[in-house]
Design a protein around this motif. Structure first.
Motif, mmCIF file in Angstrom:
data_model
loop_
_atom_site.group_PDB
_atom_site.id
_atom_site.type_symbol
_atom_site.label_atom_id
_atom_site.label_comp_id
_atom_site.label_asym_id
_atom_site.label_seq_id
_atom_site.Cartn_x
_atom_site.Cartn_y
_atom_site.Cartn_z
ATOM 1 N N ALA A 1 0.837 -1.202 0.000
ATOM 2 C CA ALA A 1 0.000 0.000 0.000
ATOM 3 C C ALA A 1 0.872 1.253 0.000
ATOM 4 N N TYR A 2 1.956 1.202 0.765
ATOM 5 C CA TYR A 2 2.864 2.352 0.809
ATOM 6 C C TYR A 2 3.539 2.561 -0.552
ATOM 7 N N GLU A 3 3.964 1.479 -1.187
ATOM 8 C CA GLU A 3 4.567 1.563 -2.521
ATOM 9 C C GLU A 3 3.607 2.224 -3.508
ATOM 10 N N GLU A 4 2.335 1.862 -3.434
ATOM 11 C CA GLU A 4 1.343 2.453 -4.331
ATOM 12 C C GLU A 4 1.232 3.961 -4.103
ATOM 13 N N LEU A 5 1.249 4.370 -2.845
ATOM 14 C CA LEU A 5 1.219 5.806 -2.540
ATOM 15 C C LEU A 5 2.442 6.518 -3.125
ATOM 16 N N VAL A 6 3.602 5.922 -2.932
ATOM 17 C CA VAL A 6 4.834 6.528 -3.425
ATOM 18 C C VAL A 6 4.772 6.694 -4.944
ATOM 19 N N GLN A 7 4.247 5.706 -5.627
ATOM 20 C CA GLN A 7 4.147 5.801 -7.080
ATOM 21 C C GLN A 7 3.169 6.898 -7.500
ATOM 22 N N GLN A 8 2.064 7.020 -6.806
ATOM 23 C CA GLN A 8 1.086 8.060 -7.139
ATOM 24 C C GLN A 8 1.685 9.453 -6.949
ATOM 25 N N VAL A 9 2.391 9.645 -5.860
ATOM 26 C CA VAL A 9 3.034 10.935 -5.613
ATOM 27 C C VAL A 9 4.106 11.201 -6.673
ATOM 28 N N SER A 10 4.862 10.170 -7.014
ATOM 29 C CA SER A 10 5.918 10.327 -8.007
ATOM 30 C C SER A 10 5.357 10.750 -9.361
ATOM 31 N N ARG A 11 4.209 10.201 -9.745
ATOM 32 C CA ARG A 11 3.582 10.583 -11.014
ATOM 33 C C ARG A 11 3.202 12.061 -11.013
ATOM 34 N N LEU A 12 2.578 12.510 -9.945
ATOM 35 C CA LEU A 12 2.130 13.905 -9.881
ATOM 36 C C LEU A 12 3.313 14.867 -9.774
ATOM 37 N N ARG A 13 4.207 14.580 -8.853
ATOM 38 C CA ARG A 13 5.356 15.473 -8.672
ATOM 39 C C ARG A 13 6.291 15.402 -9.880
ATOM 40 N N GLY A 14 6.462 14.199 -10.439
ATOM 41 C CA GLY A 14 7.314 14.051 -11.609
ATOM 42 C C GLY A 14 6.778 14.803 -12.803
ATOM 43 N N TYR A 15 5.469 14.740 -13.001
ATOM 44 C CA TYR A 15 4.858 15.493 -14.106
ATOM 45 C C TYR A 15 5.099 16.990 -13.922
#
Length: 600
Positions: free
Chosen positions: A65-79
């Protein structure tokens, strides 16, 4: 359109989001908020007082679940970051990036209870749960290393929020100020206005007056804002000490980076000591280069000067194929991975006003091909940069079977594939172009690049180590400039003439602001790759599985353990000296070449 379909263009970001104000962004934000709320429910399932009876299956579900959160944040911040890099002057993008940085801090604050619980857990339950951690094991081990430097949850939250409007805002300000700079240079009797990337081409120009003018113009522009840029750096340094030395109790400012890299401080000290001890190698090289350039002594303006008359340039499509073929000849799979960056339009190679300077490769999530930024102008060094950044992309793709938390190689290994890729390219060019001028250019540029990556970066680290101490003791911006000039004088000795304007060069080095003490990883990586490349030449095909295993490990283990499996012991001082010995062999080869007669 070029024959092979490749042309300079901006990257596409629609795999992330169609636009910053799209419904997809708002949906992602709402989904993230819901996932964070769901994750917050795990708080009640964690034990207290350093113990827990949590089972393996439950622990894995929390990690996933934590990994999924990290990926979601990475997509938004990375964009947001990629959009900003493409146009640093767009105020709406700046606002969007600040919003995403704030969001990331808020998510971190809401979920940090888990990492704090894990760091505080007693050894017995921690060891039991580590056995169930699977691909997250090393990430969890790394968190445990930070136990002595971890604060309470309220304090950690305050620091996260402070950083958004403090350090991150200062870095954004630095980028915004310096990305808008334009430089005026007279070329062939015509005055041209250039960005920094365009100006840097002339550091390697055959005309010594134009080389000097390019450096002088760079420092003229930066000198005008030096008091402001210097104050930003002072604030950065003071904030670093306040948080990490005073609050978190690291013994030295550089210790923060060492622990993050999982590199013992004595290894870093040994690396920097060996670099200092070998500065005579490059001083000797600069004397040789002076003879080839038919001058008594090089000026600092001349260290990247071409030694031959070739004005070789490359069309973009030609450069792409050269790099991809170099990778493919080494290993077809590597070539295929590199080609994905172009085929998916994940590279921004255009020359544009407002575009971020320099070059980088950015991995957002393991399932997406990384994005690469460079400014391609047809020079050989642009082709080398392309090979370098594609190496980062290949490294990331080979490690994409790991979760995001374990995909990224630590800094000491992060330059392995990139530098190795550059060496593959240079060997390809040496084999294919028999023109003596091209051959000489490539051989000298190899040494130029080794200087820039090893000795220059090592002295940057030595400067940082002392600058942090001096600023803490009250040094002014002028004091720091004076000290920086002293480090240059030690580095070059009597091998070249050093003009006073270089004393302000440090305010033009973004790494000092964005990632303190990052730079020694370049020297680490280059010396490592020299050793690996020598093994490749000696062993051929049998070397490749061992090398690819290093890359595929990503950040799933400690650097020393990854390298030890490949037969490399970074704790041995002879390892670092071995890299310099390779360079001495190269220098002796150059010294054996006949110096062209004057006027020939």
């Amino acid at each position: 359109m070029s024959e092979n379909g490749y042309q300079r263009e901006a990257w596409r970001l629609d795999e992330l989001f169609p636009s910053r104000d799209s419904a997809e962004v708002e949906t992602a934000l709402a989904t993230l908020d819901a996932e964070v709320k769901e994750f917050e429910r795990f708080r009640d399932q964690l034990g207290e007082g350093g113990t827990t009876d949590m089972g393996a299956e439950q622990f894995r579900s929390i990690l996933e679940a934590y990994e999924e959160l990290v990926q979601q944040v990475s997509r938004l911040r990375g964009y947001a970051y990629l959009s900003f890099a493409a146009d640093t002057q767009d105020q709406q993008i700046q606002t969007f990036m600040a919003r995403m940085q704030q969001l990331a801090a808020e998510v971190d604050n809401r979920t940090m209870f888990f990492s704090l619980w894990w760091k505080a857990l007693d050894e017995e339950p921690a060891a039991r749960l580590l056995e169930a951690a699977g691909p997250f094991r090393y990430w969890l081990e790394s968190l445990r290393l930070q136990r002595p430097h971890t604060l309470s949850e309220p304090e950690e939250r305050i620091i996260n929020l402070k950083n958004v409007n403090g350090v991150q805002a200062l870095n954004t300000l630095y980028d915004s100020l310096t990305s808008r700079y334009t430089f005026v240079l007279t070329i062939d009797g015509k005055e041209k206005r250039l960005n920094r990337e365009e100006l840097s081409v002339y550091y390697r120009d055959p005309d010594p007056d134009l080389r000097a003018a390019a450096f002088q113009e760079l420092f003229r522009v930066y000198r005008e804002d030096a008091p402001i840029l210097g104050q930003i750096y002072q604030a950065r340094v003071r904030d670093w000490r306040s948080e990490f030395v005073q609050l978190r109790h690291y013994d030295k400012p550089i210790a923060v980076r060492n622990l993050a890299n999982h590199i013992p401080p004595e290894i870093v000290d040994t690396l920097l000591d060996v670099c200092q001890e070998n500065r005579d190698l490059f001083q000797r090289y600069f004397r040789l280069k002076a003879r080839w350039l038919e001058v008594d002594k090089l000026r600092r303006y001349d260290i990247y000067a071409p030694v031959a008359t070739t004005e070789k340039t490359y069309e973009y499509a030609e450069a792409v194929e050269l790099v991809l073929d170099s990778y493919t000849q080494f290993e077809p799979e590597v070539g295929q991975l590199a080609r994905r960056v172009f085929d998916e339009q994940h590279i921004d190679s255009e020359v544009r006003k407002g575009k971020r300077g320099g070059a980088f490769c950015s991995t957002i999530t393991p399932d997406l091909t990384p994005w690469v930024l460079q400014t391609f102008q047809g020079r050989p060094e642009n082709v080398a940069t392309m090979a370098h950044e594609l190496g980062h992309a290949v490294h990331s793709l080979l490690a994409s079977h790991h979760p995001l938390l374990a995909q990224h190689a630590s800094l000491p290994l992060a330059e392995t594939a990139s530098t190795f890729g550059e060496m593959l390219l240079v060997d390809r060019l040496l084999d294919e172009d028999p023109d003596p001028a091209v051959q000489h250019t490539l051989l000298f540029e190899q040494m130029d690049d080794a200087y820039a990556t090893i000795m220059r970066q090592a002295y940057f680290a030595l400067f940082e180590r002392s600058a942090h101490r001096q600023i803490h003791e009250g040094a002014s911006v002028e004091d720091v400039s004076d000290f920086y000039l002293q480090t240059l004088q030690e580095q070059f000795g009597e091998a070249l003439s050093l003009s006073d304007e270089f004393r302000n060069e440090w305010v033009a080095i973004p790494h000092f602001y964005h990632a303190p003490f990052y730079v020694y990883a370049y020297a680490f990586g280059q010396l490592l790759v020299l050793s690996l490349y020598r093994q490749y030449r000696q062993e051929g095909e049998s070397f490749k599985p061992r090398y690819l295993e290093i890359l595929a490990a990503g950040g799933s283990d400690a650097p020393a353990r990854i390298l030890e499996r490949a037969g490399i012991k970074v704790g041995d001082p002879a390892f670092w000296q071995g890299g310099f010995d390779v360079l001495r062999d190269s220098l002796e080869q150059l010294e054996a070449l006949p110096v062209p007669d004057a006027g020939a």
